[in-house]
Design a protein around this motif. Structure first.
Motif, PDB file in Angstrom:
ATOM      1  N   GLN A 221      -5.988   8.232 -13.075  1.00 15.30           N
ATOM      2  CA  GLN A 221      -6.078   6.722 -12.763  1.00 15.30           C
ATOM      3  C   GLN A 221      -4.823   6.235 -13.805  1.00 15.30           C
ATOM      4  O   GLN A 221      -5.075   5.529 -14.768  1.00 15.30           O
ATOM      5  N   GLU A 223      -1.696   3.711 -15.060  1.00 15.41           N
ATOM      6  CA  GLU A 223      -1.430   2.589 -15.141  1.00 15.41           C
ATOM      7  C   GLU A 223       0.175   2.304 -14.548  1.00 15.41           C
ATOM      8  O   GLU A 223       0.194   1.313 -13.985  1.00 15.41           O
ATOM      9  N   TYR A 225       3.489   3.758 -12.490  1.00 18.74           N
ATOM     10  CA  TYR A 225       4.258   4.593 -11.618  1.00 18.74           C
ATOM     11  C   TYR A 225       5.740   4.496 -12.020  1.00 18.74           C
ATOM     12  O   TYR A 225       6.354   3.400 -11.738  1.00 18.74           O
ATOM     13  N   ALA A 316       2.910   4.461  -0.574  1.00 18.51           N
ATOM     14  CA  ALA A 316       1.575   4.300  -1.264  1.00 18.51           C
ATOM     15  C   ALA A 316       1.773   2.752  -1.785  1.00 18.51           C
ATOM     16  O   ALA A 316       2.191   3.198  -3.112  1.00 18.51           O
ATOM     17  N   LEU A 317       1.857   1.735  -1.462  1.00 18.17           N
ATOM     18  CA  LEU A 317       2.852   0.746  -1.892  1.00 18.17           C
ATOM     19  C   LEU A 317       1.971  -0.080  -2.985  1.00 18.17           C
ATOM     20  O   LEU A 317       2.636  -0.999  -3.612  1.00 18.17           O
ATOM     21  N   SER A 318       0.601   0.210  -3.186  1.00 17.92           N
ATOM     22  CA  SER A 318       0.152  -0.384  -4.478  1.00 17.92           C
ATOM     23  C   SER A 318       1.036   0.024  -5.660  1.00 17.92           C
ATOM     24  O   SER A 318       1.201  -0.771  -6.684  1.00 17.92           O
ATOM     25  N   ARG A 319       1.803   1.041  -5.759  1.00 22.33           N
ATOM     26  CA  ARG A 319       2.419   1.732  -6.658  1.00 22.33           C
ATOM     27  C   ARG A 319       3.637   0.769  -7.000  1.00 22.33           C
ATOM     28  O   ARG A 319       4.260   0.889  -8.114  1.00 22.33           O
ATOM     29  N   GLU A 321       3.804  -2.056  -7.172  1.00 26.38           N
ATOM     30  CA  GLU A 321       3.459  -3.188  -8.162  1.00 26.38           C
ATOM     31  C   GLU A 321       3.130  -2.645  -9.435  1.00 26.38           C
ATOM     32  O   GLU A 321       2.614  -3.307 -10.280  1.00 26.38           O
ATOM     33  N   ARG A 322       3.113  -1.470  -9.444  1.00 30.00           N
ATOM     34  CA  ARG A 322       2.850  -0.740 -10.797  1.00 30.00           C
ATOM     35  C   ARG A 322       4.411  -0.067 -11.496  1.00 30.00           C
ATOM     36  O   ARG A 322       4.338   1.118 -12.230  1.00 30.00           O
TER      37      ARG A 322
END
Ligand code: CU
Length: 356
Positions: A221, A223, A225, A316-319, A321-322
């Motif tokens: 998990q 935080e 990328y 994997a587009l949540s990444r 925002e990380r």
């Protein structure tokens, strides 16, 4: 501009020759803490995407690779630092350019102030551990081994000291290119991009000196990328830059340690994809998004028809925002028969001032 484009790789090639026969080395000693960065003055650990040697036509030869494993405090994001473990103080480690039939002599020196032993496992090597056991070096030690490049391809290398996932996550990965005898089709520009994850105890976006979390690492998990080591590293002055009409190539690798990448360039189509870094397999043609597993790599070629900003992402587009965001900035003439936005004034935002 074209002339300058050609000059830079030529200079890089000359430097490679001068350091003979293609030695990749890092400068400086590591006995001064200030050289290793501090929480208030972290190092820039980002390796620029343009930091790779140029192709040269040559017979097989012996290449010396000098790797120094150095633990440094580097800038992870605006206002946030992290204690990276590196090859030669940058993430990813140096891009090693070889060809089939070369002999690669690897010398790995672990800095005297390292808290950990380190090593290197080359996926391009045929032999036990890829050199990981042979190069296992305690702080202050130097270890050597050599291998023949039997098979062409684009391969990952990484530290192989347990916990390997922790060493990789902290920044210890890179790419080695073993070119086929005839080389790859020529392109105007080449770039070096690697994806990885960081597992900080603190939540994404926290300021200060962030600490690694073995619990989050074990749970896979992350935080953060990152492309080339830090959040949004390949933007601003580190963005990839090219011109319309040019062909570009990205050597793309996933250090991981755990997450695969659905690599995509928003607004572009890959002309050629050498999946999994294989050059013997015919490349796939005209692909939008590719899948690259951890510990693997791919080569993607693009022709740039249209100017503007093209965003590098893992789809994997949540990444995104990380921290996982890069930019390819293309300048040149608009091609309104290919892409046009007549009412939004989009075309006026670019550099093309010539009448159509
Ligand atoms: Cu290590």
């Amino acid at each position: 501009m074209r002339a300058r484009n050609r000059l830079l790789p030529a200079l890089a090639a000359i430097l490679m020759l001068v350091t003979s026969a293609g030695a990749v080395s890092a400068a400086g000693s590591h006995d001064h803490p200030e050289e290793n960065g501090t929480a208030t003055a972290p190092l820039d650990i980002v390796r620029k995407a343009t930091d790779l040697p140029a192709w040269e036509s040559r017979a097989p030869q012996t290449i010396t690779i000098d790797l120094e494993t150095v633990e440094v405090t580097g800038a992870l994001a605006d206002g946030a630092s992290y204690h990276y473990w590196t090859f030669n103080r940058k993430v990813p480690g140096p891009f090693v350019r070889a060809r089939v039939g070369d002999t690669i002599k690897v010398s790995l020196h672990n800095a005297s102030d390292s808290s950990e032993p380190h090593s290197v496992d080359f996926h391009a090597a045929t032999g036990p551990g890829g050199g990981g056991v042979a190069t296992h070096a305690e702080a202050g030690e130097t270890r050597e081994f050599s291998f023949r490049t039997l098979k062409p391809g684009l391969y990952v290398y990484h530290c192989a000291v347990p916990s390997v996932a922790q060493h990789i996550s902290n920044g210890m990965y890179g790419l080695i290119l073993v070119e086929p005898e005839e080389g790859l089709p020529p392109v105007d520009r080449e770039f070096y991009v690697m994806q990885g994850e960081l597992y900080t105890a603190e939540a994404f976006g926290t300021q200060g000196n962030l600490q690694g979390s073995v619990e989050k690492l074990g749970a896979e998990q992350p935080e953060y990328y990152v492309f080339n080591g830090a959040a949004e590293a390949l933007t601003g002055n580190n963005a990839l830059v090219a011109e319309t009409g040019e062909t570009i190539r990205i050597y793309f690798g996933v250090g991981g340690p755990n997450k695969d990448s659905s690599f995509h360039v928003i607004g572009e189509i890959f002309d050629r994809v050498y999946q999994l870094g294989s050059f013997v397999t015919p490349p796939m043609l005209d692909v939008g998004t590719i899948s690259v597993p951890p510990g693997s790599a791919a080569v993607v070629d693009m022709t740039l028809e249209v100017p503007g900003e093209f965003i590098l992402v893992d789809h994997a587009l949540s990444r995104a925002e990380r921290g996982l965001l890069g930019k390819l900035v293309v300048t040149g003439k608009e091609q309104r028969d290919i892409f046009d936005v007549p009412d939004l004034g989009l075309n006026e935002t670019h550099t093309d001032k010539e009448p159509h």
